[in-house]
Design an enzyme around this catalytic site. Structure first.
Site, PDB file in Angstrom:
ATOM      1  N   LYS A   1      -7.490  81.972  94.831  1.00 43.14           N
ATOM      2  CA  LYS A   1      -6.489  82.847  95.450  1.00 43.14           C
ATOM      3  C   LYS A   1      -7.061  84.252  95.402  1.00 43.14           C
ATOM      4  O   LYS A   1      -7.760  84.575  94.449  1.00 43.14           O
ATOM      5  CB  LYS A   1      -5.146  82.764  94.713  1.00 43.14           C
ATOM      6  CG  LYS A   1      -4.538  81.361  94.646  1.00 43.14           C
ATOM      7  CD  LYS A   1      -3.888  80.941  95.951  1.00 43.14           C
ATOM      8  CE  LYS A   1      -3.432  79.474  95.880  1.00 43.14           C
ATOM      9  NZ  LYS A   1      -2.678  79.014  97.024  1.00 43.14           N
TER      10      LYS A   1
ATOM     11  N   LYS B   1     -11.273  73.520  95.056  1.00 44.32           N
ATOM     12  CA  LYS B   1     -10.655  73.087  96.313  1.00 44.32           C
ATOM     13  C   LYS B   1     -10.466  74.286  97.227  1.00 44.32           C
ATOM     14  O   LYS B   1     -10.062  75.354  96.761  1.00 44.32           O
ATOM     15  CB  LYS B   1      -9.296  72.449  96.003  1.00 44.32           C
ATOM     16  CG  LYS B   1      -8.513  72.004  97.197  1.00 44.32           C
ATOM     17  CD  LYS B   1      -7.106  71.560  96.789  1.00 44.32           C
ATOM     18  CE  LYS B   1      -6.099  71.696  97.907  1.00 44.32           C
ATOM     19  NZ  LYS B   1      -6.052  72.964  98.604  1.00 44.32           N
TER      20      LYS B   1
ATOM     21  N   ASP C   1      -8.451  76.396 100.056  1.00 45.53           N
ATOM     22  CA  ASP C   1      -7.057  76.459 100.489  1.00 45.53           C
ATOM     23  C   ASP C   1      -6.978  75.990 101.936  1.00 45.53           C
ATOM     24  O   ASP C   1      -7.986  75.930 102.637  1.00 45.53           O
ATOM     25  CB  ASP C   1      -6.482  77.864 100.292  1.00 45.53           C
ATOM     26  CG  ASP C   1      -5.069  77.772  99.747  1.00 45.53           C
ATOM     27  OD1 ASP C   1      -4.308  76.906 100.223  1.00 45.53           O
ATOM     28  OD2 ASP C   1      -4.723  78.544  98.841  1.00 45.53           O
ATOM     29  N   GLU C   2      -5.761  75.636 102.362  1.00 39.14           N
ATOM     30  CA  GLU C   2      -5.628  74.959 103.650  1.00 39.14           C
ATOM     31  C   GLU C   2      -5.998  75.842 104.836  1.00 39.14           C
ATOM     32  O   GLU C   2      -6.405  75.330 105.879  1.00 39.14           O
ATOM     33  CB  GLU C   2      -4.207  74.395 103.820  1.00 39.14           C
ATOM     34  CG  GLU C   2      -3.081  75.408 103.823  1.00 39.14           C
ATOM     35  CD  GLU C   2      -2.642  75.832 102.418  1.00 39.14           C
ATOM     36  OE1 GLU C   2      -3.238  75.333 101.436  1.00 39.14           O
ATOM     37  OE2 GLU C   2      -1.730  76.659 102.315  1.00 39.14           O
TER      38      GLU C   2
ATOM     39  N   HIS D   1      -4.729  67.047 101.977  1.00 39.43           N
ATOM     40  CA  HIS D   1      -3.708  68.083 101.857  1.00 39.43           C
ATOM     41  C   HIS D   1      -2.661  67.795 102.932  1.00 39.43           C
ATOM     42  O   HIS D   1      -2.954  67.116 103.911  1.00 39.43           O
ATOM     43  CB  HIS D   1      -4.368  69.455 102.056  1.00 39.43           C
ATOM     44  CG  HIS D   1      -3.493  70.609 101.684  1.00 39.43           C
ATOM     45  ND1 HIS D   1      -2.680  71.253 102.593  1.00 39.43           N
ATOM     46  CD2 HIS D   1      -3.321  71.245 100.505  1.00 39.43           C
ATOM     47  CE1 HIS D   1      -2.038  72.243 101.966  1.00 39.43           C
ATOM     48  NE2 HIS D   1      -2.403  72.251 100.698  1.00 39.43           N
TER      49      HIS D   1
ATOM     50  N   LYS E   1       6.800  75.488  92.436  1.00 41.77           N
ATOM     51  CA  LYS E   1       7.393  76.403  93.415  1.00 41.77           C
ATOM     52  C   LYS E   1       7.899  75.758  94.700  1.00 41.77           C
ATOM     53  O   LYS E   1       8.518  76.429  95.518  1.00 41.77           O
ATOM     54  CB  LYS E   1       6.355  77.468  93.782  1.00 41.77           C
ATOM     55  CG  LYS E   1       5.204  76.977  94.672  1.00 41.77           C
ATOM     56  CD  LYS E   1       4.240  78.094  95.088  1.00 41.77           C
ATOM     57  CE  LYS E   1       3.159  77.551  96.011  1.00 41.77           C
ATOM     58  NZ  LYS E   1       2.131  78.533  96.355  1.00 41.77           N
TER      59      LYS E   1
HETATM   60  C1  CAP Z   1      -0.916  75.721  95.692  1.00 41.34           C
HETATM   61  C2  CAP Z   1      -1.303  75.633  97.132  1.00 41.34           C
HETATM   62  C3  CAP Z   1      -1.114  74.270  97.811  1.00 41.34           C
HETATM   63  C4  CAP Z   1       0.297  73.690  97.726  1.00 41.34           C
HETATM   64  C5  CAP Z   1       0.527  72.546  98.672  1.00 41.34           C
HETATM   65  C6  CAP Z   1      -0.557  76.682  97.913  1.00 41.34           C
HETATM   66  O1  CAP Z   1      -1.183  76.971  95.167  1.00 41.34           O
HETATM   67  O2  CAP Z   1      -2.657  75.935  97.272  1.00 41.34           O
HETATM   68  O3  CAP Z   1      -1.449  74.412  99.157  1.00 41.34           O
HETATM   69  O4  CAP Z   1       0.477  73.213  96.438  1.00 41.34           O
HETATM   70  O5  CAP Z   1       1.764  71.963  98.417  1.00 41.34           O
HETATM   71  O6  CAP Z   1      -1.186  77.325  98.739  1.00 41.34           O
HETATM   72  O7  CAP Z   1       0.643  76.824  97.727  1.00 41.34           O
HETATM   73  P1  CAP Z   1      -0.560  77.448  93.761  1.00 41.34           P
HETATM   74  P2  CAP Z   1       1.924  70.431  98.064  1.00 41.34           P
HETATM   75  O8  CAP Z   1      -1.137  76.559  92.688  1.00 41.34           O
HETATM   76  O9  CAP Z   1      -1.021  78.878  93.624  1.00 41.34           O
HETATM   77  O10 CAP Z   1       0.905  77.325  93.861  1.00 41.34           O
HETATM   78  O11 CAP Z   1       1.034  70.121  96.918  1.00 41.34           O
HETATM   79  O12 CAP Z   1       3.374  70.278  97.713  1.00 41.34           O
HETATM   80  O13 CAP Z   1       1.535  69.706  99.293  1.00 41.34           O
HETATM   81 MG    MG Z   2      -2.758  75.843  99.424  1.00 35.19          MG
END
Ligand code: CAP
Ligand code: MG
Length: 412
Positions: free
Chosen positions: A151, A177, A179-180, A269, A310
């Site tokens: 992040k 990993k 991020d998306e 993801h 969250k």
């Molecule tokens: C988590 C995360 C993931 C979400 C996806 C985000 O970051 O990288 O994309 O967890 O949700 O961008 O929010 P944090 P899910 O650890 O900083 O929260 O796993 O429910 O599909």
């Molecule tokens: Mg993410």
């Protein structure tokens, strides 16, 4: 001669054959419609019927679905397997989760669950590895594996991103990993990130004596994804990450074939899943999306945090149990718990979901007051303590990084 009408699709005395796909829906009929009328329209419009009474000349293959059970708002529909093209997930979803989602006959309709018959299941590859990755790649024994996403999500240069990965790996995290929303942008190009990250991975492995791996996000148009999959294999990776909902199941199936050739695992993801599954009485449940992901062959899949963290989650526990259950011999899928997780939540998370999971934390590692490396150590300490059955506060007294993390975020 009587034509085919909506009423022909309802038969509460019908018993589905083993070869049929049985789907369970939640249906809220439109104001001018009773449940039987709505249920018969669901079966009709998702198989071979339409709004007008049909007169058919000559013999046709009978591909009608049958609504065979109505229990309150719950409707079960059986589909003959010859309605479906083997191995074509897009075609299956166009039937069972297609036009019926927008039909005026229903106010709301949700595909809750599917029972996949053997022949249709066998037309899909399923996961190449499944949860065996925990042991075969990492030798993780009885502990969950861990992952982190740097992040801020986007904006770090390649060097910065790689450095964050290196600090996390050497702190005790198994998987870096992407991020998306990080793929191949000018501030952090895919190829540079891949090569430099693998260099850092090798250094981290040498330093820690542990296996480390990288979930690089190959998500793009299908041809580009295939090129990226090839690149990951050529450079010596074990995994690719695919955002399975946004890129689509047909693309996932093609990537799965390519990964078979290279012996790569797929981390799925699920960005945009909430557009299908968040409204409780409409859309497609996460349970069904997870079933589709397993059939198409992903090895690990985000399934939520059992209400910790969250994000809103649908029944992570039930979905994970399904992913581990027998499905005509298909491999299982490793569930990934992610979204607002931090070290203090690990014991409760493991209590709710067990140890056959991947724990992913972004903010809960990089937001540590002493930085990423300390954050990674704290998460690993929390995992080690939990698996050893040691109380987290007790363990923290001997492990300063964990103590600081608990001081910042607590244990709830
Ligand atoms: C988590 C995360 C993931 C979400 C996806 C985000 O970051 O990288 O994309 O967890 O949700 O961008 O929010 P944090 P899910 O650890 O900083 O929260 O796993 O429910 O599909
Ligand atoms: Mg993410």
């Amino acid at each position: 001669m009587a034509g085919i009408t909506y009423e022909d699709f309802l038969d509460t005395s019908y018993e589905p054959a083993d070869s049929e796909l049985v789907c369970t829906f939640s249906v809220d009929p439109a104001a001018d419609m009773d449940m039987a009328a709505a249920a018969s329209r669901v079966a009709s419009e998702s198989s071979n019927g339409t709004w007008a009474e049909l007169q058919v000349d000559g013999e046709i293959t009978d591909l009608s679905a049958t609504a065979f059970e109505i229990d309150g708002r719950r409707v079960q529909v059986a589909y003959p397997d010859s309605l479906f093209e083997a191995g074509n997930m897009a075609q299956i979803l166009s039937c069972i989760a297609g036009n019926i989602m927008g039909m005026k006959a229903v106010d709301r309709i949700r595909l809750l669950d599917c029972e996949w018959p053997e022949a249709l299941t066998a037309s899909f590859p399923g996961p190449r590895f499944g949860s065996a990755v925990r042991e075969s790649i990492f030798g993780a024994g009885d502990r969950p594996i861990t992952a982190t996403v740097p992040k801020p999500k986007v904006g770090l240069s390649t060097d910065q991103h790689v450095q964050v990965g290196y600090e996390a790996w050497t702190g005790g995290i198994d998987l870096l990993k992407d991020d998306e929303n990080l793929t191949d942008q000018p501030f952090n190009p895919f190829r540079d990130r891949l090569i430099e990250s693998f260099g850092a991975r090798d250094r981290a492995e040498a330093e820690t004596g542990e296996k480390k791996s990288y979930l690089i996000n190959v998500t793009a148009d299908t041809n580009t994804m295939l090129e990226r999959v090839d690149m990951v294999a050529e450079e010596g990776g074990e995994y690719v990450m695919v955002d399975v909902i946004t890129c689509g199941w047909a693309a996932v199936q093609t990537v799965r074939d390519q990964c078979e050739k290279h012996d790569l695992a797929i981390h799925a993801h699920r960005a945009m899943h909430a557009a299908f599954d968040r409204v409780p009485n409409h859309g497609v449940s996460m349970r069904v999306l997870a079933q589709v992901a397993r059939l198409c062959g992903v090895d690990q899949l985000h399934t939520g945090t059992a209400d910790l963290g969250k994000l809103e989650n649908e029944d992570s526990r039930g979905i994970n149990d399904w992913l581990a259950s027998d499905l005509h011999g298909l491999r299982d899928v490793l569930p990934v718990a992610s979204g607002g997780l931090h070290p203090g939540l690990v014991p409760e998370l493991v209590d709710r979901l067990g140890t056959n999971i991947c724990i992913q934390a972004g903010g809960g590692i990089h937001g540590h007051p002493d930085g990423t490396h300390a954050g990674a150590k704290a998460l690993r300490q929390a995992v080690d303590a939990t698996v050893a059955g040691v109380d987290l506060d007790e363990y923290a007294a001997e492990h300063p990084e964990l103590e600081t993390a608990i001081g910042k975020w607590g244990t709830e």
